[in-house]
Enzyme design. Structure first.
Site, short mmCIF file in Angstrom:
data_model
loop_
_atom_site.label_atom_id
_atom_site.label_comp_id
_atom_site.label_asym_id
_atom_site.label_seq_id
_atom_site.Cartn_x
_atom_site.Cartn_y
_atom_site.Cartn_z
CB THR A 34 13.87 -4.08 -7.73
OG1 THR A 34 13.75 -3.08 -8.72
CG2 THR A 34 15.23 -4.73 -7.84
CB SER A 81 6.52 1.12 -7.05
OG SER A 81 7.75 1.76 -7.17
CB THR A 114 13.00 1.29 -4.47
OG1 THR A 114 13.45 1.28 -5.82
CG2 THR A 114 13.48 0.07 -3.74
CG ASP A 115 11.44 3.48 -9.26
OD1 ASP A 115 12.53 3.35 -8.67
OD2 ASP A 115 11.31 3.25 -10.48
N1 GLU Z 1 10.86 0.78 -11.10
C1 GLU Z 1 10.62 -0.41 -10.37
C2 GLU Z 1 9.74 -0.17 -9.16
O1 GLU Z 1 9.72 0.87 -8.57
C3 GLU Z 1 11.86 -1.07 -9.93
C4 GLU Z 1 12.63 -0.24 -8.96
C5 GLU Z 1 12.75 -0.93 -7.64
O2 GLU Z 1 11.88 -1.63 -7.14
O3 GLU Z 1 13.83 -0.75 -7.07
O4 GLU Z 1 9.06 -1.07 -8.75
#
Ligand code: GLU
Length: 346
Positions: A34, A81, A114-115
């Protein structure tokens, strides 16, 4: 008078360049997520495209980083991620080891989704052979959103990576003014900015207005104390997670055995309790030479050794982190006694 002005100017220039030369060299490795996400509207915080913006644009959006460090960027991947794989994290670990072995690199910052930000930092915590700072950062709001959190998180991550006090603390995760240990930090909320926490162990420190205050150190082994070395490896042993729940079926274990996995993390109920169906599956898997480790699906607490239940135990590692350690441990041995020791130490 003219000569005096010349000397003053020369002195200022010299002190300016000396000051600039004292800035540490930090490499930013971008992997997507993100923090590099782009949405069609400023109010959109879900359903956008992660990993849409390149590393140079990320850096250009935060010119303040240039006051903290000499920053260069490299794009390692540009993915959400959830699409990280053991191939990508292995490549990342090798690149970080290469960079940190260079005299002219003082630290590394890694941008990430973040995932699965509880997984990749922990892998690097186990496999980076340097005490120089390695700092992960991420964002919950895409770069195009009102109040995007990515720019401040990136600046704070570079500031933490540039600080001498950050050396030797293991791999760090910096978001939302908090500095956490890769060993403990985990995503606790699907949406809120304040999602990364180490609920039982707490943060290592805080960063406010560029001022860093450390309060804790991690006692578990990491980086320079770790015996794991993946620099010559081209793949990691396959390990799957099987979730414990009412009616969890035994046939899932047959699938794992048929796919020749080397390890299974059982995300058990409570303190890693095993249902009768999983008990049969685990025994079958162990007979097939698969190492099984019991963990807890609760998100907290510890899974104790219990001779009445099959499998090794993950202690306080959540199932996703336990999978990272088991993959790494299996690069060294498949002796259950030694692997249990790794779970106790790392
Ligand atoms: N699902 C994506 C990831 O993990 C976006 C979530 C994020 O980065 O907050 O990269």
């Amino acid at each position: 008078m003219k000569l005096g002005a010349f000397f003053v100017t020369a002195l200022l220039l010299m002190s300016g360049s000396t000051f600039a030369d004292k800035l540490p060299n930090i490499v930013i490795l971008a992997t997507g997520g993100t923090i590099a996400g782009s949405a069609t509207s400023h109010t959109q915080t879900t359903g956008y495209k992660p990993g849409a913006i390149g590393v140079q644009n990320l850096i250009n959006a935060v010119p303040e980083v240039n006051k903290v460090a000499h920053v260069t960027g490299e794009q390692v991947a540009n993915i959400g991620s959830e699409n990280m794989t053991s191939d990508v994290i292995l490549k990342l670990s090798k690149r970080v080891n290469e960079l940190l072995s260079q005299k002219d690199v003082d630290g590394v910052v890694i941008t990430h989704g973040t995932d699965t930000l509880d997984e990749t930092p922990y892998f690097l915590n186990l496999t980076v052979k340097s005490d120089k700072p390695v700092v992960f950062t991420a964002a919950m709001r895409p770069a195009t959103a009102i109040s995007a959190d990515g720019p401040m998180n990136l600046l704070e991550a570079v500031t933490v990576a540039s600080n001498e006090q950050s050396k030797g603390r293991g791999v760090l995760v910096v978001l939302n003014d908090k500095i956490g240990a890769a060993r403990f930090m985990t995503k606790t909320n699907a949406n809120s900015l304040d999602t990364f926490k180490a609920p039982e162990e707490g943060y290592l420190g805080t960063i406010i207005d560029g001022h860093i205050e450390y309060n804790n150190r991690v006692e578990k082994k990491h980086t320079t104390d770790s015996i794991f070395d993946v620099r010559q490896l081209n793949e990691l042993p396959p390990v799957v997670i099987i979730y414990g729940y009412q009616d969890d079926p035994e046939y899932i274990y047959d699938a794992a055995i048929a796919h020749h996995v080397k390890g299974i993390i059982y995300a058990g109920t409570g303190a890693g309790s095993v249902s009768v169906r999983s008990d049969a599956g685990i025994k079958k898997a162990e007979k097939a030479g698969i190492v099984v480790v019991r963990s807890s699906r609760t998100g907290g607490g510890s899974v104790p050794v219990d001779s009445a239940q099959p499998g090794l135990v993950s202690g306080t590692l959540n199932p996703a982190k336990a999978r990272i350690l088991l993959m790494t441990a299996l690069t060294k041995t498949n002796d259950p006694v030694q692997i249990q020791q790794f779970f106790n130490q790392y």
